[in-house]
Write a protein that holds these residues in place. Sequence first.
Motif, short mmCIF file in Angstrom:
data_model
loop_
_atom_site.label_atom_id
_atom_site.label_comp_id
_atom_site.label_asym_id
_atom_site.label_seq_id
_atom_site.Cartn_x
_atom_site.Cartn_y
_atom_site.Cartn_z
N ILE A 284 0.89 -1.17 0.00
CA ILE A 284 0.00 0.00 0.00
C ILE A 284 0.92 1.21 0.00
N THR A 285 0.89 2.01 -1.04
CA THR A 285 1.86 3.10 -1.14
C THR A 285 1.33 4.41 -0.59
N LYS A 286 0.04 4.62 -0.66
CA LYS A 286 -0.49 5.90 -0.23
C LYS A 286 -1.98 5.80 0.08
N ILE A 287 -2.43 6.58 1.04
CA ILE A 287 -3.86 6.67 1.32
C ILE A 287 -4.27 8.13 1.11
N GLU A 288 -5.34 8.33 0.37
CA GLU A 288 -5.83 9.69 0.19
C GLU A 288 -7.27 9.78 0.68
N ILE A 289 -7.56 10.82 1.42
CA ILE A 289 -8.94 11.07 1.84
C ILE A 289 -9.44 12.22 0.97
N LEU A 290 -10.46 11.98 0.17
CA LEU A 290 -10.89 12.99 -0.80
C LEU A 290 -12.35 13.38 -0.56
N ASP A 291 -12.64 14.59 -0.93
CA ASP A 291 -14.04 15.02 -0.83
C ASP A 291 -14.72 14.83 -2.20
N ILE A 292 -15.89 15.35 -2.33
CA ILE A 292 -16.68 15.09 -3.54
C ILE A 292 -16.02 15.65 -4.80
N ASN A 293 -15.19 16.68 -4.61
CA ASN A 293 -14.50 17.26 -5.76
C ASN A 293 -13.08 16.71 -5.94
N ASN A 294 -12.82 15.57 -5.30
CA ASN A 294 -11.51 14.93 -5.34
C ASN A 294 -10.37 15.79 -4.78
N ASN A 295 -10.72 16.67 -3.81
CA ASN A 295 -9.68 17.41 -3.12
C ASN A 295 -9.30 16.68 -1.84
N ARG A 297 -8.65 16.26 1.87
CA ARG A 297 -9.12 16.99 3.03
C ARG A 297 -9.10 16.06 4.23
N ASN A 298 -9.06 16.59 5.41
CA ASN A 298 -9.25 15.69 6.55
C ASN A 298 -10.27 16.25 7.53
N ASN A 299 -11.02 17.23 7.09
CA ASN A 299 -12.06 17.77 7.94
C ASN A 299 -13.37 17.74 7.20
N PHE A 300 -14.31 16.99 7.73
CA PHE A 300 -15.58 16.83 7.03
C PHE A 300 -16.73 17.15 7.95
N GLN A 301 -17.83 17.61 7.34
CA GLN A 301 -19.03 17.80 8.12
C GLN A 301 -19.81 16.50 8.11
N THR A 302 -20.55 16.31 9.17
CA THR A 302 -21.32 15.07 9.22
C THR A 302 -22.30 15.01 8.05
N GLY A 303 -22.38 13.82 7.44
CA GLY A 303 -23.28 13.66 6.28
C GLY A 303 -22.62 13.95 4.95
N GLU A 304 -21.38 14.37 4.97
CA GLU A 304 -20.72 14.72 3.72
C GLU A 304 -20.25 13.48 2.96
N PHE A 305 -19.84 13.69 1.74
CA PHE A 305 -19.31 12.63 0.89
C PHE A 305 -17.81 12.45 1.19
N ILE A 306 -17.40 11.19 1.33
CA ILE A 306 -15.96 10.93 1.54
C ILE A 306 -15.52 9.80 0.63
N ARG A 307 -14.36 9.98 0.05
CA ARG A 307 -13.77 8.92 -0.77
C ARG A 307 -12.40 8.61 -0.20
N GLN A 369 -21.26 7.78 0.59
CA GLN A 369 -22.08 8.88 0.08
C GLN A 369 -22.35 9.89 1.19
N HIS A 370 -22.66 9.36 2.37
CA HIS A 370 -22.94 10.23 3.52
C HIS A 370 -22.20 9.66 4.71
N ILE A 371 -21.28 10.41 5.26
CA ILE A 371 -20.59 9.91 6.44
C ILE A 371 -21.32 10.40 7.68
N TYR A 372 -21.88 9.46 8.42
CA TYR A 372 -22.61 9.85 9.63
C TYR A 372 -21.94 9.28 10.88
N LEU A 373 -20.64 9.44 10.91
CA LEU A 373 -19.91 9.01 12.12
C LEU A 373 -20.18 10.02 13.24
N PRO A 374 -20.09 9.59 14.49
CA PRO A 374 -20.22 10.56 15.59
C PRO A 374 -19.20 11.68 15.45
#
Lengths: 427, 279
Positions: A284-295, A297-307, A369-374
């Motif tokens: 595994i060479t790299k992990i990327e956390i991306l938002d809906i626009n493939n940017n 990010r590591n800060n998300f609002q609840t219910g947002e899209f995460i890739r 599609q929707h991240i609803y983590l605490p």
Amino acid sequence: MNKEPTKPSTLSSTDVVVKVDGVSKKFCKSLKNSMLYGATDIIKSSFGIKTKSDKLRKDEFWALDDISFELKKGEALGIIGPNGSGKTTMLKMLNGIFMPDKGKIEMKGKVGALIELGSGFHSMLTGRENIYINGAILGMSKKEIDKKFDSIVEFADIGDFLDAPVKHYSSGMFVRLGFAIAIHSEPDVLLIDEILAVGDMNFQAKCYTKMAELIKKGISIVLVTHNRYSIQEICNRCLYLKMGKQKDTGETYKVVNSYLSDVESAMLKEKNQKELSEKKDSLITKIEILDINNNVRNNFQTGEFIRIRFHYGIKEPIKQPGFAITFLHNDKRYHLSSSSDYIFHAHSYFDGCKIENIEGKGYIDLVFQHIYLPIGKYKYSIYFYIDNSFLREKHEDLGEIEISWSEGSSKRTLFDLPRKWELGDGK
Amino acid sequence: MNQPSYVVYTSGKSRKKGIEIWKDMCLELIRSRELISRLFIRDLIGRYKQSLFGHLWVVINPFVAIGTFILLNRAGILNIGHTDIPYPLFALIGLSVWQLFSGGVMIASHSILSAGGMISKINFPREALVFSAMGQVIFDFLVRFCLIVLFFIIFKFVPSWGILLFPFALIPLIFLTLGLGMLLSIVNTVIRDTANIVSIFITFLMFLTPVLYPVPLRFSRVFKFNPLSPLITAPRDLIAYGYIKEPTGFWIMSVVSVLIFLVCWQIFHLAETKLPERL
């Protein structure tokens, strides 16, 4: 002493009681040079010669560097920071024990300080006798102490030990008596160092209640503590010191968070560096956390899209690979039973993504599609399995993501869940 | 002690001059009188707790010293010479007065260092420590004076009316002791050898001062030019003869003592802000 009761200039018009303006303090690391500098400084100041206090000599360093803040009547300021960052030095300067080497401190009103408990106590004398001595040291007259004696004893709550020599006291009793005397000296500004930690839970609670009461009465408090819950409870503003520098000042919540994230990122950085250097042959060479626009990010609002994108580089073909990720909440209260219990887990193979063979460079995405983590911060760990369930490699605590409240949510609950209310037809 | 309601702490560049300093110093002393008495009582009670003989130690000390001298004199090892009053009385008065000085200088020079924990954690007028140390020594002196009175009775000695002036004759010595004590307490904070040097020097100095014996013929010059001699002998002269034998020396030394006190006090006052960080 060069404290001077000059005409109240800047402080008289406002209700600012403490004004610290560009204050610095230097200390010497070597004992020998400290002796030498001490001698020259003392000789110079005894003859009224200016000392070059704003320049560093050999082996000297700035224990505090260019600190500025203000404290108003009835406000409480918390000072936080790692050990050796200059918190106690700051308190001692506010108390007039140390004189600043640069800058200016203005104080209005009577200052009460609890920098270390039991200083001024005579170990052979009883608690009763020491109340009078310590009271006198803190500037109370005998009459004043007589009047407040019962109240002091009641607050200290040390029972029969009042008439025992204080050398038989436990450290908790010292704190009780010391704190009780200090708050009864009726200061306008109360300086408290990290001392209450010695008292038991009951007494600590009592002290914090008392402090809140004093603040309401218009007394200002400067509090040094490592207990972030009490600092958030008492202080409306906070000063974060690090290596003698003023890292942050402002609202307690904000400053405490910036301190905590500093501490955590330092820990994570250490860990990640270790892992990268250890695992050069990682698949595994790299992990990327991306938002809906493939940017990234590591800060998300609840219910947002995460890739979550797993990059791999595989030379020899691998059969039936499995990718997995776990999330661990940073706040230990949300751990299920031990620190290894993650709050969320996803595994590609068991989720039905069955790949037969994998080779070369590429990536695989895990999409929510929707991240609803605490709400909160999470550390994530990555696992790579081959042959269905055989663990090939793992990267623990690889990074961090934060889930925060979405705009318009109540911000009170741990969860926010998508929902809909339906009105019945009223039959 | 009412703290001034508005204070400014700076690096000490805007310091007051001349009279203003003295006004500050006097105000501070007046404000801290209660603290001085508290510290004095604290040390007085605390000193001999857990001790069997308690304040008797104050008189045991001179007893041993005087006893030794009497023994040496009887054995012919030492020739003390003639004293106009009974020797034990002569020596006891001399030693009591001397210990007012020696004890005072030694306790005072330790006072700042031994209160180190307090000084670096609480802000209070540090002069109080030196003054209360002096209080200890004066208290010890009063205890020894009871012994002197006992000796009057034992030796059936009727002191001269000059004994009424005796306390006043001690004042210059007390000023000198306070002054040196303040100076040495600061020096001792920075250079810890000071207390040891002082203690050796004072022991040596005692034998150059007519404390336990009258001025000997052979080294009379050393004794004469020892500035402490008139301050020690004058109070004793008052008890023995009712007048001071060499008043010129006494008056000169009185003025010098007061001057030393004033200078050292000012030095102490100006230097005390630099002390906590060197402890």
